[in-house]
Design a protein around this motif. Structure first.
Motif, short mmCIF file in Angstrom:
data_model
loop_
_atom_site.label_atom_id
_atom_site.label_comp_id
_atom_site.label_asym_id
_atom_site.label_seq_id
_atom_site.Cartn_x
_atom_site.Cartn_y
_atom_site.Cartn_z
N SER A 103 0.86 -1.18 0.00
CA SER A 103 0.00 0.00 0.00
C SER A 103 0.89 1.23 0.00
CB SER A 103 -0.91 0.02 1.23
OG SER A 103 -1.54 1.27 1.37
N ALA A 104 0.51 2.22 -0.82
CA ALA A 104 1.30 3.44 -0.90
C ALA A 104 1.39 4.15 0.45
CB ALA A 104 0.71 4.36 -1.96
N THR A 105 0.43 3.88 1.32
CA THR A 105 0.43 4.49 2.65
C THR A 105 1.71 4.19 3.41
OG1 THR A 105 -1.97 4.29 2.77
CG2 THR A 105 -0.79 4.55 4.86
N TRP A 106 2.29 3.02 3.14
CA TRP A 106 3.43 2.54 3.91
C TRP A 106 4.77 2.76 3.22
CZ3 TRP A 106 1.99 2.26 8.58
CH2 TRP A 106 0.69 1.85 8.89
N ALA A 107 4.78 3.52 2.13
CA ALA A 107 6.04 3.83 1.47
C ALA A 107 6.72 5.00 2.16
CB ALA A 107 5.80 4.17 0.00
N ASN A 108 8.03 4.92 2.36
CA ASN A 108 8.72 6.06 2.95
C ASN A 108 9.76 6.68 2.02
OD1 ASN A 108 10.83 4.25 3.17
ND2 ASN A 108 10.69 4.04 5.39
N SER A 109 9.96 6.09 0.84
CA SER A 109 10.81 6.68 -0.19
C SER A 109 10.27 6.29 -1.54
CB SER A 109 12.26 6.19 -0.05
OG SER A 109 12.84 6.58 1.16
N TRP A 110 10.31 7.24 -2.46
CA TRP A 110 9.82 7.00 -3.82
C TRP A 110 10.88 7.38 -4.83
CZ3 TRP A 110 5.27 4.63 -4.72
CH2 TRP A 110 4.27 4.69 -3.73
N GLY A 111 10.90 6.65 -5.94
CA GLY A 111 11.69 7.06 -7.08
C GLY A 111 10.91 8.04 -7.93
N GLN A 112 11.55 8.50 -9.01
CA GLN A 112 10.92 9.48 -9.90
C GLN A 112 9.98 8.83 -10.91
OE1 GLN A 112 11.27 12.95 -9.69
NE2 GLN A 112 12.12 12.27 -7.73
N GLY A 113 10.12 7.54 -11.10
CA GLY A 113 9.23 6.83 -12.01
C GLY A 113 9.83 6.59 -13.38
N THR A 114 9.33 5.58 -14.05
CA THR A 114 9.72 5.27 -15.43
C THR A 114 8.45 4.90 -16.19
OG1 THR A 114 11.22 3.96 -16.82
CG2 THR A 114 10.24 2.82 -14.93
N GLN A 115 8.29 5.46 -17.37
CA GLN A 115 7.06 5.31 -18.14
C GLN A 115 7.05 3.99 -18.91
OE1 GLN A 115 4.27 7.31 -18.25
NE2 GLN A 115 3.32 5.78 -19.60
N VAL A 116 5.94 3.29 -18.81
CA VAL A 116 5.70 2.08 -19.60
C VAL A 116 4.47 2.33 -20.46
CG1 VAL A 116 5.03 -0.35 -19.53
CG2 VAL A 116 6.76 0.53 -17.94
N THR A 117 4.62 2.16 -21.77
CA THR A 117 3.52 2.35 -22.71
C THR A 117 3.36 1.09 -23.54
OG1 THR A 117 3.94 4.72 -22.81
CG2 THR A 117 2.59 3.76 -24.56
N VAL A 118 2.15 0.54 -23.51
CA VAL A 118 1.85 -0.68 -24.27
C VAL A 118 0.81 -0.34 -25.32
CG1 VAL A 118 1.18 -3.10 -24.15
CG2 VAL A 118 2.29 -2.01 -22.18
N SER A 119 1.22 -0.41 -26.56
CA SER A 119 0.33 0.01 -27.64
C SER A 119 0.77 -0.62 -28.94
CB SER A 119 0.36 1.53 -27.77
OG SER A 119 -0.39 1.95 -28.90
N SER A 120 -0.23 -0.91 -29.79
CA SER A 120 0.07 -1.43 -31.12
C SER A 120 0.13 -0.30 -32.13
CB SER A 120 -0.97 -2.47 -31.52
OG SER A 120 -2.27 -1.93 -31.45
#
Length: 120
Positions: A103-120
């Motif tokens: 659960s995001a409630t219990w996260a104490n550090s986050w990264g900046q994220g990486t985008q995943v795109t699934v498309s034909s």
């Protein structure tokens, strides 16, 4: 505060695979680590968590398609994603967790994220 850096995102066709990585600036050996994702207009949701003892928790939608793993010597966790679907399109974040609950409630550090795109 540990810094987290994700990599490995990209664009793939349905049925394709990606492997995400998240490297921490400090030891993660004693921490539960997790992957979350957030699609536009939706709440951030948990994908998978791996505890210090290697026990894994997966979201129901994973259904055997995604595998979380960790390499403590490299301070890195991974998310192998197979059979990707358009609905998997999202920003994927890694997090260091306070406990074993996915659960995001219990996260104490986050990264900046990486985008995943699934498309034909």
């Amino acid at each position: 505060q540990v810094q987290l850096m994700e990599s490995g995102g990209g664009s793939v066709e349905p049925g394709g695979s990606l492997r995400l990585s998240c490297t921490a600036s400090a030891s993660i050996r004693d921490s539960s680590m997790a992957w979350f994702r957030q699609a536009p207009g939706k709440e951030r949701e948990g994908v998978a968590l791996i505890a210090p003892d290697g026990i894994k928790t997966n979201a129901a939608f994973v259904k055997g398609r995604f595998t979380i793993s960790r390499d403590n010597d490299k301070n890195t966790i991974y998310l192998q994603m197979n059979n990707l679907r358009p609905e998997d399109t999202a920003m994927y974040y890694c997090a260091r967790m306070r406990n074993r609950q996915l659960s995001a409630t219990w996260a104490n550090s986050w990264g900046q994220g990486t985008q995943v795109t699934v498309s034909s």
